[in-house]
Design a protein around this motif. Structure first.
Motif, PDB file in Angstrom:
ATOM      1  N   GLY A   3     -22.239 -33.783  13.702  1.00 63.67           N
ATOM      2  CA  GLY A   3     -22.276 -34.649  14.867  1.00 63.67           C
ATOM      3  C   GLY A   3     -20.900 -34.820  15.456  1.00 63.67           C
ATOM      4  O   GLY A   3     -20.050 -33.923  15.401  1.00 63.67           O
ATOM      5  N   ASP A   4     -20.660 -35.997  15.978  1.00 62.37           N
ATOM      6  CA  ASP A   4     -19.414 -36.312  16.668  1.00 62.37           C
ATOM      7  C   ASP A   4     -18.215 -36.307  15.726  1.00 62.37           C
ATOM      8  O   ASP A   4     -18.343 -36.562  14.527  1.00 62.37           O
ATOM      9  N   LEU A   5     -17.049 -36.049  16.301  1.00 61.67           N
ATOM     10  CA  LEU A   5     -15.792 -36.177  15.571  1.00 61.67           C
ATOM     11  C   LEU A   5     -15.560 -37.664  15.307  1.00 61.67           C
ATOM     12  O   LEU A   5     -15.515 -38.468  16.240  1.00 61.67           O
ATOM     13  N   ILE A   6     -15.462 -38.037  14.052  1.00 58.54           N
ATOM     14  CA  ILE A   6     -15.187 -39.423  13.678  1.00 58.54           C
ATOM     15  C   ILE A   6     -13.703 -39.713  13.819  1.00 58.54           C
ATOM     16  O   ILE A   6     -13.309 -40.770  14.296  1.00 58.54           O
ATOM     17  N   TYR A  38     -10.285 -43.615  13.233  1.00 61.29           N
ATOM     18  CA  TYR A  38     -11.737 -43.457  13.146  1.00 61.29           C
ATOM     19  C   TYR A  38     -12.328 -44.069  14.400  1.00 61.29           C
ATOM     20  O   TYR A  38     -12.080 -45.243  14.687  1.00 61.29           O
ATOM     21  N   PHE A  39     -13.086 -43.292  15.137  1.00 58.34           N
ATOM     22  CA  PHE A  39     -13.704 -43.765  16.386  1.00 58.34           C
ATOM     23  C   PHE A  39     -12.680 -44.454  17.287  1.00 58.34           C
ATOM     24  O   PHE A  39     -12.955 -45.467  17.916  1.00 58.34           O
ATOM     25  N   ARG A 108     -19.322 -49.056  11.926  1.00 57.19           N
ATOM     26  CA  ARG A 108     -20.106 -47.850  12.224  1.00 57.19           C
ATOM     27  C   ARG A 108     -19.992 -46.807  11.105  1.00 57.19           C
ATOM     28  O   ARG A 108     -20.865 -45.960  10.953  1.00 57.19           O
ATOM     29  N   LYS A 129      -9.793 -33.385   9.572  1.00 57.40           N
ATOM     30  CA  LYS A 129     -10.757 -33.748  10.608  1.00 57.40           C
ATOM     31  C   LYS A 129     -12.036 -34.169   9.919  1.00 57.40           C
ATOM     32  O   LYS A 129     -12.441 -33.587   8.921  1.00 57.40           O
ATOM     33  N   TYR A 131     -16.116 -35.322  10.611  1.00 61.62           N
ATOM     34  CA  TYR A 131     -17.253 -35.295  11.521  1.00 61.62           C
ATOM     35  C   TYR A 131     -18.431 -36.042  10.903  1.00 61.62           C
ATOM     36  O   TYR A 131     -18.620 -36.032   9.690  1.00 61.62           O
ATOM     37  N   GLU A 132     -19.225 -36.657  11.753  1.00 63.79           N
ATOM     38  CA  GLU A 132     -20.449 -37.315  11.280  1.00 63.79           C
ATOM     39  C   GLU A 132     -21.488 -36.249  10.987  1.00 63.79           C
ATOM     40  O   GLU A 132     -21.712 -35.340  11.774  1.00 63.79           O
ATOM     41  N   LYS A 134     -25.208 -35.563  10.717  1.00 61.35           N
ATOM     42  CA  LYS A 134     -26.481 -36.165  11.167  1.00 61.35           C
ATOM     43  C   LYS A 134     -27.667 -35.498  10.532  1.00 61.35           C
ATOM     44  O   LYS A 134     -27.673 -34.355  10.248  1.00 61.35           O
TER      45      LYS A 134
END
Length: 134
Positions: A3-6, A38-39, A108, A129, A131-132, A134
């Motif tokens: 998923g998205d880059l955390i 993070y985020f 989150r 790096k 990443y989430e 999912k």
């Protein structure tokens, strides 16, 4: 699925010690500190991991740490991964991190499996790096 880059981190090893050696078995403990986000929330991080050299030349590691925001909020993490030595004397790891926090800014991360890419050079400088998954 990734998923998205955390977030991303940069760090430096602060200590290394051999905690087991013999009969082709070597385990090294590495402590490090660094910074990242993070985020979009900036954190300073400290952590320790143990890395075992396997008979086939691969590495297996497990670690834990804590990340702190500028105002003192924290998130703890535990993780594991597999890796190998690089041509320049560093290491390259891939694995997963799991988090816990009571921080409203970082909540989150609770319940997230974070998949990481982590590289160190021969001097102990690191980049990562996350990443989430999912």
């Amino acid at each position: 699925m990734l998923g998205d880059l955390i977030g991303e981190t940069q760090g430096q090893d602060t200590g290394r010690r051999v905690i087991a050696a013999g009969d082709g078995h070597v385990t090294v403990e590495v402590s490090f500190q660094g910074s990242g986000s993070y985020f979009g929330v900036a954190v300073n991080t400290i952590g320790t991991y143990e890395s075992e050299l396997r008979p086939d030349g691969s590495l297996y590691g497990e670690g834990q740490g804590v990340d702190m925001t500028a105002d003192g909020q924290s998130v703890t993490w535990h993780g594991s991964g597999v890796g190998h030595f690089t041509a320049d004397g560093g290491t390259s790891f891939r694995g997963a991190l799991f988090f816990f926090t009571t921080s409203p800014q970082l909540e989150r991360l609770n319940g997230v499996a974070g998949v990481f890419e982590y590289e160190t050079d021969a001097s102990g400088k690191s980049t990562g790096k996350l990443y989430e998954w999912k």
